[in-house]
Scaffold this active site. Structure first.
Site, mmCIF file in Angstrom:
data_model
loop_
_atom_site.group_PDB
_atom_site.id
_atom_site.type_symbol
_atom_site.label_atom_id
_atom_site.label_comp_id
_atom_site.label_asym_id
_atom_site.label_seq_id
_atom_site.Cartn_x
_atom_site.Cartn_y
_atom_site.Cartn_z
ATOM 1 N N ASP A 50 -47.799 65.461 -48.580
ATOM 2 C CA ASP A 50 -49.193 65.922 -48.597
ATOM 3 C C ASP A 50 -49.272 67.314 -49.200
ATOM 4 O O ASP A 50 -48.825 68.293 -48.598
ATOM 5 C CB ASP A 50 -49.746 65.938 -47.168
ATOM 6 N N TYR A 55 -52.569 74.717 -52.787
ATOM 7 C CA TYR A 55 -51.239 75.152 -52.320
ATOM 8 C C TYR A 55 -50.390 75.690 -53.479
ATOM 9 O O TYR A 55 -49.331 76.269 -53.250
ATOM 10 C CB TYR A 55 -50.473 74.007 -51.643
ATOM 11 N N LYS A 80 -55.437 67.321 -53.141
ATOM 12 C CA LYS A 80 -56.818 67.621 -52.734
ATOM 13 C C LYS A 80 -57.546 68.443 -53.794
ATOM 14 O O LYS A 80 -56.931 69.291 -54.453
ATOM 15 C CB LYS A 80 -56.810 68.396 -51.398
ATOM 16 N N HIS A 113 -61.206 68.931 -50.226
ATOM 17 C CA HIS A 113 -60.452 69.804 -49.322
ATOM 18 C C HIS A 113 -61.331 70.438 -48.235
ATOM 19 O O HIS A 113 -60.915 70.545 -47.078
ATOM 20 C CB HIS A 113 -59.728 70.892 -50.130
ATOM 21 N N GLN A 163 -59.061 64.555 -42.879
ATOM 22 C CA GLN A 163 -57.919 65.406 -42.481
ATOM 23 C C GLN A 163 -58.464 66.674 -41.830
ATOM 24 O O GLN A 163 -59.185 67.444 -42.473
ATOM 25 C CB GLN A 163 -57.054 65.754 -43.696
ATOM 26 N N PRO A 192 -50.345 70.418 -37.376
ATOM 27 C CA PRO A 192 -50.117 69.545 -36.217
ATOM 28 C C PRO A 192 -49.212 70.192 -35.165
ATOM 29 O O PRO A 192 -49.256 69.812 -33.994
ATOM 30 C CB PRO A 192 -49.429 68.315 -36.824
ATOM 31 N N SER A 236 -42.222 72.092 -42.901
ATOM 32 C CA SER A 236 -41.084 72.995 -42.683
ATOM 33 C C SER A 236 -40.392 73.215 -44.017
ATOM 34 O O SER A 236 -40.415 72.352 -44.892
ATOM 35 C CB SER A 236 -40.084 72.434 -41.669
ATOM 36 N N THR A 237 -39.762 74.381 -44.135
ATOM 37 C CA THR A 237 -38.970 74.634 -45.333
ATOM 38 C C THR A 237 -37.474 74.569 -45.000
ATOM 39 O O THR A 237 -36.644 74.873 -45.845
ATOM 40 C CB THR A 237 -39.290 76.032 -45.914
ATOM 41 N N ARG A 241 -34.841 71.146 -39.756
ATOM 42 C CA ARG A 241 -36.124 70.870 -39.088
ATOM 43 C C ARG A 241 -36.844 69.691 -39.732
ATOM 44 O O ARG A 241 -37.463 68.872 -39.032
ATOM 45 C CB ARG A 241 -37.029 72.103 -39.134
ATOM 46 N N ILE A 242 -36.774 69.616 -41.051
ATOM 47 C CA ILE A 242 -37.405 68.482 -41.754
ATOM 48 C C ILE A 242 -36.774 67.182 -41.236
ATOM 49 O O ILE A 242 -37.472 66.206 -40.945
ATOM 50 C CB ILE A 242 -37.232 68.642 -43.286
HETATM 51 P P1 A2P Z 1 -40.631 76.608 -40.982
HETATM 52 O O1 A2P Z 1 -41.279 76.141 -42.268
HETATM 53 O O2 A2P Z 1 -40.062 77.991 -41.098
HETATM 54 O O3 A2P Z 1 -39.674 75.594 -40.428
HETATM 55 P P2 A2P Z 1 -47.618 73.087 -38.942
HETATM 56 O O4 A2P Z 1 -46.985 71.859 -39.477
HETATM 57 O O5 A2P Z 1 -48.375 72.915 -37.686
HETATM 58 O O6 A2P Z 1 -48.383 73.849 -39.990
HETATM 59 O O7 A2P Z 1 -46.500 74.068 -38.420
HETATM 60 C C1 A2P Z 1 -45.475 74.413 -39.165
HETATM 61 C C2 A2P Z 1 -44.779 75.580 -38.499
HETATM 62 O O8 A2P Z 1 -43.832 75.119 -37.550
HETATM 63 C C3 A2P Z 1 -44.072 76.316 -39.537
HETATM 64 O O9 A2P Z 1 -44.113 77.692 -39.235
HETATM 65 C C4 A2P Z 1 -42.646 75.776 -39.466
HETATM 66 O O10 A2P Z 1 -41.775 76.784 -39.864
HETATM 67 C C5 A2P Z 1 -42.510 75.437 -37.985
HETATM 68 N N1 A2P Z 1 -41.670 74.255 -37.719
HETATM 69 C C6 A2P Z 1 -41.726 73.051 -38.342
HETATM 70 N N2 A2P Z 1 -40.857 72.183 -37.774
HETATM 71 C C7 A2P Z 1 -40.238 72.854 -36.775
HETATM 72 C C8 A2P Z 1 -39.236 72.512 -35.841
HETATM 73 N N3 A2P Z 1 -38.691 71.299 -35.809
HETATM 74 N N4 A2P Z 1 -38.837 73.461 -34.958
HETATM 75 C C9 A2P Z 1 -39.381 74.698 -34.970
HETATM 76 N N5 A2P Z 1 -40.332 75.078 -35.833
HETATM 77 C C10 A2P Z 1 -40.763 74.173 -36.733
#
Ligand code: A2P
Length: 279
Positions: A50, A55, A80, A113, A163, A192, A236-237, A241-242
């Site tokens: 997405d 962006y 968008k 958007h 959205q 989210p 996430s970057t 975490r991804i």
């Molecule tokens: P980062 O990109 O540094 O991992 P949203 O999806 O609600 O916008 O929130 C994203 C935020 O949550 C980002 O700051 C992201 O940071 C962080 N985030 C995403 N996945 C995780 C995870 N599994 N654990 C902790 N923080 C996370």
């Protein structure tokens, strides 16, 4: 992971299917960070990305998809239409620019958007793109009930999704229920996990629930969205975490835990108010 076997799909109101969990790339910088995030996500099994013109990372999203080696048709891509193009009546031009940036010849889901002035005309132009099969589905973002009612009064084509901001701290449940109930419009949740500026993920209740299932707070929140029938696009970057955010299909939250998560609602938005935004 065998992506297609395990991840839930949602059938939109025009018959097109979308993976219920996708990667969001809001605030993911253009260049290697977005290319890597998209590649890691697709490697992990995600099949839904997405993005948005605003962006400024559509080119990197396209590159990440190409570098993944997957076929274009195996990845569901959302982008968008930004507010400047809505206000200027430049929908078709903006759409072509997004296609060029993404390096593709169609978009799976094209969204308005924000309900910026002129959105009604933009919707007409998007209907044309849909009828010409340049996009597989069209929808909106940040529409309140009154925007949706107005859209319904001027167009016979329903948006497939709305959205909106939705997380345990701002569940936006009334609007979710309105979309799901009366309209049969699916809801996608932005921010989210509470977005980047909140401390939702360090909430002790989420940690406590997570412990029961051996899952992190983020996994618990993503699972909560899935079980409430919402399409969810965490950002996430970071590769781990991804991957972690996609590892949410092997447990089920109890009704009690679902309710405890919803009870974190503060009723306060993290992002802008669709009835009063200045961008
Ligand atoms: P980062 O990109 O540094 O991992 P949203 O999806 O609600 O916008 O929130 C994203 C935020 O949550 C980002 O700051 C992201 O940071 C962080 N985030 C995403 N996945 C995780 C995870 N599994 N654990 C902790 N923080 C996370």
């Amino acid at each position: 992971m065998q992506a297609d076997m395990q991840q839930p799909m949602v059938k939109l109101n025009n018959g097109v299917s979308i993976p219920q969990l996708g990667l969001g790339v809001f605030q993911t910088p253009d260049g290697s960070e977005t290319v890597d995030a998209v590649r890691w996500a697709l490697q992990a099994g995600y099949r839904h990305i997405d993005t948005a013109r605003a962006y400024k990372n559509e080119a990197s999203v396209g590159q990440g998809i190409r570098e993944s080696g997957l076929k274009r048709r195996d990845v569901f891509v959302t982008t968008k239409l930004w507010n400047d193009a809505i206000r200027a009546g430049r929908t078709r031009q903006a759409f072509e620019e997004s296609l060029d940036l993404l390096g593709t010849d169609y978009i799976d889901l094209y969204l308005i958007h924000w309900p910026a002035q002129g959105w009604q005309k933009a919707w007409e132009a998007m209907e044309e793109l849909y009828n010409e099969r340049r996009v597989r589905a069209i929808g909106v973002c940040n529409f309140e009930q009154h925007h949706l009612e107005e859209l319904h009064s001027i167009s016979s084509l329903k948006p497939v999704v709305n959205q909106i901001e939705s997380s345990p701290i701002f569940t936006n449940q009334e609007l979710v229920d309105y979309c799901h109930g009366n309209l049969r419009v699916d809801v996608e949740a932005w921010s989210p996990l509470g977005g980047s500026g909140t401390h939702l993920l360090s909430n002790s209740k989420l940690a406590e629930i997570g412990e029961k299932y051996s899952k992190s707070a983020a996994q618990v929140v993503i699972r909560w969205h899935l079980q409430r029938g919402v399409i969810v696009i965490p950002k996430s970057t970071h590769q781990e975490r991804i991957e972690q955010n996609f590892d949410v299909f092997d447990f089920e939250l109890s009704d009690e835990d679902m309710a405890a998560i919803a009870a974190l609602n503060t009723g306060k938005r993290v992002g802008a108010d669709p009835n009063n935004f200045n961008f």
